[in-house]
Design a protein around this motif. Structure first.
Motif: not given
Length: 296
Positions: A205-209, A215-216
């Motif tokens: 989850a930390e890496r995805a965040a 990306v944003v």
């Protein structure tokens, strides 16, 4: 000769009330006084009837009050009640002593800043959407008022659906109640299987965040350009959209008489069919009497 100074205007003196006015005021005062005395007498009579020892009601009320007071005093004087009171006071004292410093603790400052930022950000949004919300609420109220004849039918359908689902729900509850050991085994298995995965999920989850933030940030400038281009395109084709809406509305206005006529004809045919079916199914009141309905 000097002119005579004009005298100041004298206000009109109120007229003395006549004898009829005085009698009318006296009679009104007497009536009001009599009503007050009657009310006071009724209240006194009710109190005397309530606590009259001859009827037994007053003595009974006093006896019940005395017994209730004695039971309350005995219950509050018991060691269990005193210990409960002490515990309540101790709990409130601890809450006060431990909760008061939280308001000035440094940890509460981010929460206060977050609440202030949310309030400052939400107030303009609420001010902007207030007219639209008010209009939508008024329109919804008008819709509910117009559709109020359908509410009993909807309620009946909902009640029938609930009655139909009740046996299914009861059967499911019985099955789950009988299968409680298997449910416990399933819960234990899921817990033992998922517990080792939680730290890995947190890291993912930390890496995805972090990846999502990148990306944003990269997608916001193109999205802003695309939004500006879409706004410019909408401004350019606005006359075409308005013309299309006008054409659609005019077409609906021309089709409205035909639709109303078709609906009226369909309703008459349906009523005629319903009458014929009812006459064919229901037993005739008199033999040899036939009623025919022809749609117009």
């Amino acid at each position: 000769m000097s002119p005579i100074p004009s005298l100041p205007s004298i206000r009109s003196i109120p007229s003395i009330p006549s004898r009829d006015d005085v009698l009318r005021m006296a009679r009104s005062t007497t009536d009001i006084t009599g009503q007050l005395l009657d009310t006071a007498g009724n209240i006194t009579r009710i109190a005397l009837n309530t606590f009259d020892p001859r009827d037994g009601s007053g003595a009974e009320a006093l006896r019940v009050l005395r017994e209730t007071t004695a039971e309350l005093a005995e219950a509050s004087a018991s060691p269990q009640a005193q210990e409960a009171f002490y515990r309540i006071v101790d709990t409130l004292t601890r809450l006060g002593t431990t909760g008061a410093p939280l308001a000035v603790h440094p940890v509460s400052r981010p929460a206060q800043a977050l609440l202030a930022a949310l309030g400052d950000s939400l107030l303009p949004i609420l001010d902007a959407v207030e007219p639209a919300v008010q209009e939508a609420a008024d329109a919804l109220g008008d819709l509910m008022e117009a559709g109020s004849p359908l509410l009993p039918a909807v309620a009946g359908v909902a009640a029938g659906a609930l009655l139909a689902l009740t046996p299914v729900i009861r059967a499911a509850a019985d099955v789950l109640r009988d299968s409680s050991p298997e449910l416990r085994r399933i819960a234990v298995a899921l817990t033992s299987a998922l517990a080792p995965l939680l730290p890995l999920q947190v890291a993912l989850a930390e890496r995805a965040a972090a990846a999502g933030v990148g990306v944003v940030r990269a997608a916001l400038p193109p999205l802003a350009d695309l939004t500006e281009a879409a706004a410019a395109t909408t401004d350019a084709v606005r006359p075409v959209l308005v013309a299309g809406e006008e054409f659609l509305v005019s077409g609906l206005e021309h089709l409205q008489p035909l639709l109303l006529a078709s609906a009226s004809r369909t309703g008459r045919v349906a009523r005629a069919v319903a009458v014929r079916v009812s006459a064919a199914v229901a037993p005739a009141a008199e033999r040899g009497l036939v009623v025919a309905v022809t749609p117009t």
